[in-house]
Scaffold this active site. Structure first.
Site, short mmCIF file in Angstrom:
data_model
loop_
_atom_site.label_atom_id
_atom_site.label_comp_id
_atom_site.label_asym_id
_atom_site.label_seq_id
_atom_site.Cartn_x
_atom_site.Cartn_y
_atom_site.Cartn_z
N LYS A 57 1.16 -0.98 -0.13
CA LYS A 57 0.16 0.30 -0.10
C LYS A 57 1.35 1.29 0.26
O LYS A 57 0.81 2.81 -0.61
CB LYS A 57 -1.35 0.09 1.28
CG LYS A 57 -1.96 -1.12 0.97
CD LYS A 57 -2.41 -1.17 2.40
CE LYS A 57 -3.45 -2.17 2.06
NZ LYS A 57 -4.20 -3.39 3.48
N GLN A 101 -4.15 -1.33 9.33
CA GLN A 101 -4.87 -2.61 9.49
C GLN A 101 -5.10 -3.49 9.86
O GLN A 101 -4.60 -3.35 11.23
CB GLN A 101 -3.42 -3.37 8.42
CG GLN A 101 -2.99 -4.45 7.94
CD GLN A 101 -3.50 -4.82 6.17
OE1 GLN A 101 -3.19 -3.88 5.74
NE2 GLN A 101 -4.38 -5.69 6.78
N ASP A 124 -11.33 2.79 4.49
CA ASP A 124 -11.32 1.23 4.37
C ASP A 124 -12.74 1.36 4.16
O ASP A 124 -13.59 0.41 4.43
CB ASP A 124 -10.50 1.27 5.84
CG ASP A 124 -9.93 -0.49 5.52
OD1 ASP A 124 -10.57 -1.08 4.19
OD2 ASP A 124 -10.04 -1.21 6.17
#
Ligand code: NDP
Length: 300
Positions: A57, A101, A124
């Site tokens: 990422k 994450q 997200d």
């Protein structure tokens, strides 16, 4: 077994195309508005798979010309320290997207973390405000993997109006948002899960079948309607079929769909790996650009 009849949906091709568009858009935002979209990724602990995802990422966002920050925190980080880092990122004007994450170490509360992220930086799409906006059809930051699945479907099947879609899996991260997006695309949507009765019969009704379960090769060829589009979200590590490699402890990634069988019946199918996975990072960067534009008051 006869040759595969399904058309392969190569996620890498669509992901590269999307990354190229994002890179162009970042360059234009810099040139026309002096705006450089910034993404912060937070990793707690040292899970090897998560480390690979987080590195990718960071590298991808830099390659697209974005500002990129990675926070690597030890596994024993207290909740209060993680929340402090998020508050700092919420207040940082150079950061437009924040991703923590998952999964977090067991000692940390994922819900509390998701709830603290500024919904306008929640790339997200896990904050309840974004889940609510998605459910009510308002502009939302949408979870990356589900949005990636929709891009693949739009690019291959095209107009989804009136099609019957079955999503197997109802997680907040994958199954539910995919179902919402399919509904927005005017599909007739069924969500199946571990308590659903006669799953094969439910799946056989699907023009679009999305598998987001986490069980290797669970969906068999005879569960699939001929010509259906099959999107396999699953990422499962299994021992190699080759007994020598298996004995050496080597593993490989397979999806939730039995690809060999399903590709004889389906019209389109994503491989796993190489289907949905590559789209996730590309959509994350797109979401960060969207967030940056909205925060700057530029039409997104
Ligand atoms: P979860 O474990 O959170 O959810 C799994 C879902 O599958 C649950 O809703 C569960 O039902 C359902 N399920 C479990 N067993 C069965 C069964 N036998 N029959 C029908 N339904 C079942 O997983 P995620 O949604 O987070 O992830 C799903 C898969 O997608 C995993 O393999 C994950 O690794 C992968 N993934 C891939 C990504 C990518 O970038 N490609 C990104 C995110 C995830 P119930 O609710 O009843 O328990």
């Amino acid at each position: 077994m006869p040759e595969s009849t399904a058309k392969l949906i190569d996620g890498k091709v669509y992901a590269e195309r999307l990354l190229a568009r994002v890179t162009d858009e970042v360059a234009q935002l810099k040139a026309n508005h002096g705006l450089q979209p910034g993404l912060a990724v937070v990793l707690v602990g040292d899970d090897p798979a998560s480390q690979i995802y987080v590195r990718s990422k960071g590298e991808r966002s830099l390659a697209a010309g974005m500002h990129s920050v990675t926070h690597l925190l030890p596994a024993d980080t207290p909740q209060s320290e993680l929340l402090r880092v998020i508050e700092e990122l919420n207040a940082d004007p150079l950061i437009h997207g924040i991703l923590v994450q998952l999964p977090l170490p067991k000692s940390l509360d994922e819900r509390a973390v998701a709830a603290l992220i500024d919904p306008d930086k929640d790339v997200d799409g896990l904050h309840v405000i974004n889940a609510g906006r998605l459910a009510t059809g308002e502009p939302a930051l949408t979870p990356c993997t589900p949005l990636g699945c929709m891009i693949l479907l739009r690019e291959t099947v095209g107009d989804l109006t009136g099609l019957r879609a079955v999503v197997v899996g109802r997680s907040v991260l994958v199954g539910r948002p995919i179902a919402q997006l399919l509904l927005q695309a005017d599909c007739t949507v069924t969500i199946a899960h571990s308590k659903s009765r006669d799953l094969p019969a439910i799946c056989r009704e699907a023009d679009i079948l999305v598998a987001a379960v986490g069980r290797p090769r669970m969906i068999r060829g005879d569960w699939i309607k001929p010509g259906a589009a099959v999107i396999d979200v699953g990422i499962n590590r299994v021992p190699f079929d080759d007994p020598v490699k298996a004995a050496a402890g080597r593993t490989k990634v397979v999806g939730d769909v039995n690809f060999k069988e399903a590709s004889q019946v389906a019209g389109w199918i994503t491989p796993a790996p190489g289907g949905v996975g590559p789209m996730t990072v590309a959509v994350l960067l797109q979401n960060t650009v969207t967030a940056a534009k909205r925060l700057a008051g530029i039409e997104a």
